[in-house]
Design an enzyme around this catalytic site. Structure first.
Site, short mmCIF file in Angstrom:
data_model
loop_
_atom_site.label_atom_id
_atom_site.label_comp_id
_atom_site.label_asym_id
_atom_site.label_seq_id
_atom_site.Cartn_x
_atom_site.Cartn_y
_atom_site.Cartn_z
N LEU A 153 0.82 -1.22 0.00
CA LEU A 153 0.00 0.00 0.00
C LEU A 153 0.85 1.26 0.00
CD1 LEU A 153 -2.91 -0.95 2.41
CD2 LEU A 153 -2.69 -1.29 -0.05
N GLY A 154 2.08 1.13 0.49
CA GLY A 154 2.94 2.30 0.50
C GLY A 154 4.25 2.01 1.19
N GLU B 139 2.63 6.78 6.39
CA GLU B 139 3.92 6.84 5.70
C GLU B 139 4.64 8.16 5.97
OE1 GLU B 139 5.25 4.30 4.58
OE2 GLU B 139 3.49 3.00 4.54
N HIS C 89 6.56 7.84 9.05
CA HIS C 89 7.90 7.26 8.82
C HIS C 89 8.86 8.29 8.24
CE1 HIS C 89 6.84 3.22 9.84
NE2 HIS C 89 6.07 2.99 8.79
N GLN D 63 3.53 -2.77 22.79
CA GLN D 63 2.58 -3.79 22.32
C GLN D 63 3.33 -4.88 21.58
OE1 GLN D 63 -0.12 -1.30 19.87
NE2 GLN D 63 0.47 -2.55 18.10
ZN LIG Z 1 4.74 1.51 8.33
#
Ligand SMILES: [Zn+2]
Length: 417
Positions: free
Chosen positions: A192-193, A229, A232, A256
């Protein structure tokens, strides 16, 4: 065996169904490090900077220009590169604008989704103070919509950065010190990216998003792959730290165990000591678009630290890609009409006309008239674009006209009767 296969298939389908925010953060970074092992030291240095940077420290930068402190509201000029293989992938401008609008709302935590946030996580929600706006000035100084549209012969892009290279079917990055580059293209199934992180090469700096999840075009898609994204791109890690109860280097995100998918509810404790369990509504988890809607103050600080003096995104504070007055569009150069030279009437008895049309003229050049056997019979300077040559005194026959330095490719020839 058959039952096992069916179970595997069911798992695979479940995975695909929930894989709304799958990005290739780890694989892509690993690929970068393998190609360029020197990056590890650069990433480490930036990581140290990210953890220790303090807001608004002002120090000299050695060239007299006053360094900019990080403003409360940072605005980042954006260029969206649309790569399309099919017409439907050449998405409408409204969809691009809608994506940027929702992106900005997500970064300022002003969406209606906030109402769904459990009370115990409310104190952690941060307005990041970063806005994204389409550039108004392109790298050459001319006005731009901030959107580049380009046909590509490539049907499915991988995370190999081909999309960022004009000579390989993509579109070259604009200067990443001045723009956030977002490439929107059809990626291979399941991707997706992905995004570069601070410290990599400028030519590949930016975010790549699958066309189908860019903007608000389809069903459950809320444009949050882009939010994730860009997280990031501003040096955020996945909230589970990409490891079993791993570390995302942010203090106020609970530990988590692994990525959450789908749309969890209630307290989900996976690493023992957390007060209220996983913060699965965080943008840096893998939950569905409809179920992720917050960054924390710790994440805000980490992202903003990239812009501090000495930080990898500091240069963007000086970008004038939104504020500068664009240069006037260049005046189109008229297409040069090729010169044409002709002789008429042909055949002739008394006079032949040397006619010149097109871009240049032959004025001042020397013309010489020869017989078929190469004997010079007349020489003159051309004084008009429609020059009369008297031939009544010549014998009947074929004659050639040569013009010095005229660059003619076919000989001029006429018949005297
Ligand atoms: Zn990611």
């Amino acid at each position: 065996m058959k039952r096992l296969l069916l179970a595997s298939l069911a798992l695979l389908l479940a995975y695909m169904g929930f894989a709304q925010n799958n990005c290739r953060y780890q694989e892509y970074q690993q690929q970068q490090l393998t190609a360029n092992p020197g990056l590890a030291a650069i990433y480490d240095k930036i990581e140290q900077f990210t953890r220790t940077a303090q807001t608004n420290i002002i120090a000299g930068n050695g060239n007299n220009a006053a360094p900019l402190p990080v403003p409360d509201n940072i605005t980042i000029p954006v260029v969206v590169h649309i790569l399309y293989n099919q017409a439907s992938q050449n998405i409408a401008e409204e969809r691009i604008l809608a994506q940027l609008e929702s992106l900005n709302k997500d970064f300022e935590a002003s969406t209606a989704d906030m109402a769904k946030l459990p009370v115990y996580f409310r104190p952690f929600v941060a307005n990041v103070g970063i806005k994204f706006q389409l550039a108004k000035v392109d790298p050459k100084g001319f006005a731009t919509s901030g959107i580049v549209r380009k046909y590509t012969g490539i049907q499915n892009f991988l995370y190999d950065d081909r999309v960022k290279n004009s000579s390989r079917g993509g579109d070259d990055a604009w200067d990443s010190d001045k723009y956030l580059n977002i490439w929107v293209c059809n990626t291979v199934s399941g991707l997706l990216g992905y995004s570069s992180i601070p410290g990599g090469a400028k030519e590949i700096d930016g975010v790549v998003i699958n066309t189908g999840v860019f903007g608000l075009g389809t069903g459950t898609n809320k444009g949050r792959t882009l939010v994730h994204e860009i997280g990031h791109w501003l040096n955020l890690r996945h909230i589970w730290g990409d490891g079993y109860c791993g570390d995302d280097y942010v203090d106020d995100t609970p530990k988590q165990q692994m990525a959450n998918r789908g749309c969890p509810s209630g307290e989900k404790k996976t690493c023992g000591s957390t007060a209220h369990g996983d913060m699965y509504m965080n943008f840096m988890d893998f939950t569905d678009d409809a179920c992720m809607y917050m960054f924390t103050f710790g994440q805000r600080q980490r992202m903003r630290n990239q812009f501090e003096i000495g930080g990898p995104r500091h240069a963007l504070l000086y970008s004038t890609a939104i504020t500068a007055l664009p240069l006037p569009a260049p005046i189109p150069v008229p297409e040069e009409v090729p010169m044409q030279v002709s002789l008429y009437p042909n055949p002739t008895v008394n006079t032949v006309i040397l006619q010149t049309t097109g871009g240049q003229n032959l004025l001042g050049k020397t013309a010489k008239l020869f017989t078929q056997t190469g004997q010079l019979v007349q020489s003159f300077i051309i004084q008009s674009n429609r020059q009369s040559i008297i031939v009544s005194n010549l014998k009947n026959g074929v004659y050639f006209l040569a013009i010095e330095n005229a660059g003619l490719t076919t000989p001029l020839r006429f018949v005297k009767q």
